[in-house]
Design an enzyme around this catalytic site. Structure first.
Site, mmCIF file in Angstrom:
data_model
loop_
_atom_site.group_PDB
_atom_site.id
_atom_site.type_symbol
_atom_site.label_atom_id
_atom_site.label_comp_id
_atom_site.label_asym_id
_atom_site.label_seq_id
_atom_site.Cartn_x
_atom_site.Cartn_y
_atom_site.Cartn_z
ATOM 1 N N GLU A 35 -6.829 -7.717 -0.666
ATOM 2 C CA GLU A 35 -7.296 -7.726 0.718
ATOM 3 C C GLU A 35 -8.793 -7.466 0.707
ATOM 4 O OE1 GLU A 35 -5.216 -5.017 3.288
ATOM 5 O OE2 GLU A 35 -3.288 -5.996 2.982
ATOM 6 N N GLU A 82 0.837 -1.199 0.000
ATOM 7 C CA GLU A 82 0.000 0.000 0.000
ATOM 8 C C GLU A 82 0.877 1.256 0.000
ATOM 9 O OE1 GLU A 82 -2.659 -0.558 3.354
ATOM 10 O OE2 GLU A 82 -4.049 -1.703 2.115
#
Ligand SMILES: *[C@@H]1O[C@H](CO)[C@@H](O)[C@H](O)[C@H]1NC(C)=O
Ligand SMILES: *[C@@H]1O[C@H](CO)[C@@H](O)[C@H](O)[C@H]1NC(C)=O
Ligand SMILES: *[C@@H]1O[C@H](CO)[C@@H](O)[C@H](O)[C@H]1NC(C)=O
Ligand SMILES: *[C@@H]1O[C@H](CO)[C@@H](O)[C@H](O)[C@H]1NC(C)=O
Ligand SMILES: *[C@@H]1O[C@H](CO)[C@@H](O)[C@H](O)[C@H]1NC(C)=O
Ligand SMILES: *[C@@H]1O[C@H](CO)[C@@H](O)[C@H](O)[C@H]1NC(C)=O
Ligand SMILES: *[C@@H]1O[C@H](CO)[C@@H](O)[C@H](O)[C@H]1NC(C)=O
Length: 644
Positions: free
Chosen positions: A274, A194
């Site tokens: 995710e 991320e």
């Protein structure tokens, strides 16, 4: 993952099937060679495994949050739920807590974990960081990086880069034999994590990582990035040559989310790296819950359009010891000890209704293994154990601070002291008579994270980062003021990950700046692992006190062996806040007064069937009148003394 939740918008809809082109489902396979291969098919928008289209249905599991003894059990349950892959983070600081000293044994035996997954029949999506977030202490980065003042973490800062190259030169050669193409089970490898959520947006850093990953793993390994589902995050987090994937939960519109992935990867497999089955808890929250129906409905839709999905988490586990992370958005908030996550397998690895519902969805898309789901591991309610007082930190320094103090005019941080985790004692004397309550102030909010203050052994109160920057002190000139500072876990997400601990800026008492400190590093874990305080005390147990003292104080007790070593849950009812160990192992922090977590998971293998089980509690604030703790056969993760 990251602590953001998009504003809830809608569930799934059927329009989706029209908007995102179907992937892979109509593939007419090329000729399949006998060789093991794993790659991306940009023509048919899917992964190719051994030349055939492949869709993964994966779940996250963190070996660092589960005792090694249980790895096989958890992996088998994931396999029996119908998963064909697991997604695994490697926390750098778990393996290199001290610079240059590496640990890959016991609970840190990554290769053994990969081997067990392979034996179980699970492929692996590896996430070696170097930054991982994961609600883990400092997002997996070792705190010793902070010895360089102003280091720019997660960037091409030369000192950071050098440390990363040294680490990857140790880690990646260990995993290389486990790449699918080399006969192992690792199909894809994530680079960073991320990165687009981080302010630096440093493409040179991402290129350096890409070069290192190519160098150690070869150029044919499928490397990918994962980012939150916004254009800004995708722009700063992705790099040409690294396959860009997205992550999102049940509050997100699938069509929109995959459309965004398509803007960055016009062709190739759809991937939600995710998909949130649950969520984390901070102290003071309620226990998070994500609705099972919403999870299964969205999972079904994603699988139906051929997307690859990793469920985060599938088995959350526990932040044992000091490994919990923290967030810093509107102030500092640390993550609780349990990482149950409302995941399909509970913190203790037990199947839940969510697991069975997910298995029912997966069944519609692939053949799942025959046979029953392995049952929950047995639990036992060992009952109450009465504790006795050992003494307070200030009175036990010979034992828990064998190196003695460092003298310094101004306070030093944990990092400057090279004690990165746990607790440290700052001692000085009162510069003048304070007959009236006099403010002790942390003017620059420099107490990270919580300070327990006593004068001549009498507890006076506490200072707390962001929320309690002043308290009153009384005493006489020359009285000893002891300030025990707790590191509650370093920030794991966002721009504030340079999270130094201890007393970071001068404290002011009345009109004086406090100076001339004696700073005691505290080796509590070392002392307890070596047998203290139980060793040598069998015949001289201290007498229970009528009035338990306030301020940081140790208590001890023993749970007699009863021949069973079953999982259990430790409840510290009416205790306030602290840390607890059993048989030398640090179970983590408790804070029932704040909640929501009320019980600590005690894995059965920690319990002795033949020897007395040694319990040590460090209560930081106030012990209850009845000095006892309770071993229960079920967890309580959603309560608080304060709120109820
Ligand atoms: C999701 O987004 C699509 C495309 O923007 C839209 O047509 C659809 O109505 C949205 N779905 C829901 C459930 O709101
Ligand atoms: C992984 O498992 C497969 C299938 O059981 C086996 O053929 C292979 O040798 C294993 N790989 C390693 C590295 O142990
Ligand atoms: C399911 O998700 C939708 C969309 O985010 C939300 O509005 C709804 O409240 C959720 N249902 C439950 C029971 O949580
Ligand atoms: C926890 O308790 C709160 C308050 O009673 C409730 O709103 C919430 O749904 C509970 N969470 C779970 C996971 O049960
Ligand atoms: C802490 O221990 C010391 C030494 O045993 C004792 O003098 C002091 O009174 C204790 N403080 C408290 C608050 O119990
Ligand atoms: C400190 O003591 C003063 C005087 O008694 C009182 O007004 C003030 O509220 C106290 N401050 C704190 C933080 O307790
Ligand atoms: C608990 O401590 C006692 C005293 O040191 C020791 O004899 C015993 O082996 C310890 N128990 C365990 C399970 O380690």
């Amino acid at each position: 993952m990251s602590p953001r939740r998009n504003p809830a918008d809608m569930a799934m809809n059927i329009v989706l099937l029209g908007v995102v082109s179907l992937v892979c489902l109509a593939f007419n396979g090329a000729l399949v060679s006998g060789e093991r291969s794993f790659s991306i098919d940009y023509t048919n928008n899917c992964f190719l495994k051994d030349g055939k289209p492949f869709q993964y249905i994966s779940g996250s599991i963190h070996y660092s949050r589960i005792p090694q003894y249980y790895w096989r059990d958890r992996l088998l349950k994931m396999y029996m739920a119908g998963l064909n892959a697991v997604q695994v983070y490697v926390p750098w600081n778990f393996h290199e807590s001290v610079q240059g000293v590496y640990s890959f044994t016991g609970d840190r035996d990554l290769v053994h974990f990969l081997d067990l997954a392979n034996q179980t029949g699970l492929l692996v999506i590896l996430r070696p960081g170097p930054y991982i977030c994961a609600e883990w202490e400092m997002g997996g980065l070792p705190a010793w990086l902070l010895q360089k003042p102003n280091i720019i973490l997660r960037s091409s800062d030369p000192d950071y880069s050098q440390a990363v190259s040294n680490w990857l030169a140790v880690l990646l050669p260990k995993v290389k034999p486990w790449l699918y193409t080399n006969g192992g089970n690792i199909i894809t490898v994530q680079v960073e994590n991320e990165y687009g959520s981080y302010f630096a947006c440093d493409y040179n850093y991402m290129r350096q990582l890409q070069t290192l990953f190519h160098f150690f793993l070869g150029k044919t390994t499928v490397l990918f990035t994962t980012d939150g589902n916004t254009d800004k995050e995708m722009t700063c987090g992705s790099l040409e040559g690294l396959y860009a994937t997205v992550d999102f939960g049940t509050d997100t519109n699938i069509t929109e989310a995959f459309k965004r992935q398509r803007r960055f990867e016009p062709r190739g497999p759809l991937v939600n790296s995710e998909f949130y089955t649950g969520w984390l808890d901070h102290w003071g929250d309620w226990h998070a819950a994500v609705n099972t129906q919403n999870v299964t409905r969205m999972l079904g839709h994603m699988l139906a359009i051929g997307a690859n999905v990793n469920m985060y988490m599938f088995e959350g586990g526990t932040n044992f010891g000091y490994w919990n992370g923290a967030d810093h958005d509107n102030g500092f908030r640390s993550v609780v000890t349990s990482y149950d996550y409302d995941a399909p397998l509970s913190e203790a690895g037990d199947p839940t209704e969510k697991l069975l519902a997910i298995r029912d969805v997966i069944k519609q898309f692939r053949d799942i293994p025959l046979g029953p789901m392995p049952p929950a591991t047995p639990k036992f309610a060992y009952g109450f154990v009465t504790l006795t007082k050992v003494g307070n930190i200030s009175g036990l320094l010979d034992t828990i601070s064998p190196t003695g103090p460092v003298l310094s005019q101004y306070p030093l941080t944990f990092e400057e002291m090279k004690q990165y985790y746990g607790y440290m004692l700052y001692r000085t004397t009162l510069p003048r008579e304070l007959a009236e309550p006099t403010p002790l102030i942390s003017p620059l909010n420099g107490v990270h994270d919580r300070a327990y203050v006593s004068v001549n052994g009498v507890f006076q109160g506490l200072l707390q980062r962001d929320t309690a920057l002043v308290m009153n002190v009384t005493g006489k000139q020359g009285d000893i003021i002891d300030i025990i500072v707790e590191n509650m876990g370093r920030v794991n997400f966002g721009s504030k990950i340079n999270d130094y601990k201890g007393i970071l800026s001068n404290l002011i008492l009345g009109r004086d700046v406090l100076t001339d400190w004696k700073i005691y590093p505290l080796g509590i874990d070392g002392a307890i692992a070596a047998g203290w305080p139980h060793s040598g005390r069998q015949h001289s147990l201290p007498v229970p006190q009528k009035e338990p003292s306030a301020g940081p104080t140790f208590y001890m007790g023993t749970l007699p062996p009863n021949g069973l070593a079953w999982d259990t849950f430790l409840r510290l009812y009416h205790w306030t806040k602290g840390q607890v160990w059993i048989n030398g192992v640090n179970l983590g922090r408790y804070w029932p007064a704040r909640g929501p977590q009320q019980t600590l998971y005690v894995p059965g293998p920690l319990i002795s069937t033949t020897e007395p089980n040694n319990i040590t509690v460090l209560e930081l604030e106030r012990a209850p009148i009845y000095l006892r703790v309770l071993f229960m056969d079920r967890p309580q993760l959603n309560g608080t003394a304060e709120k109820s």
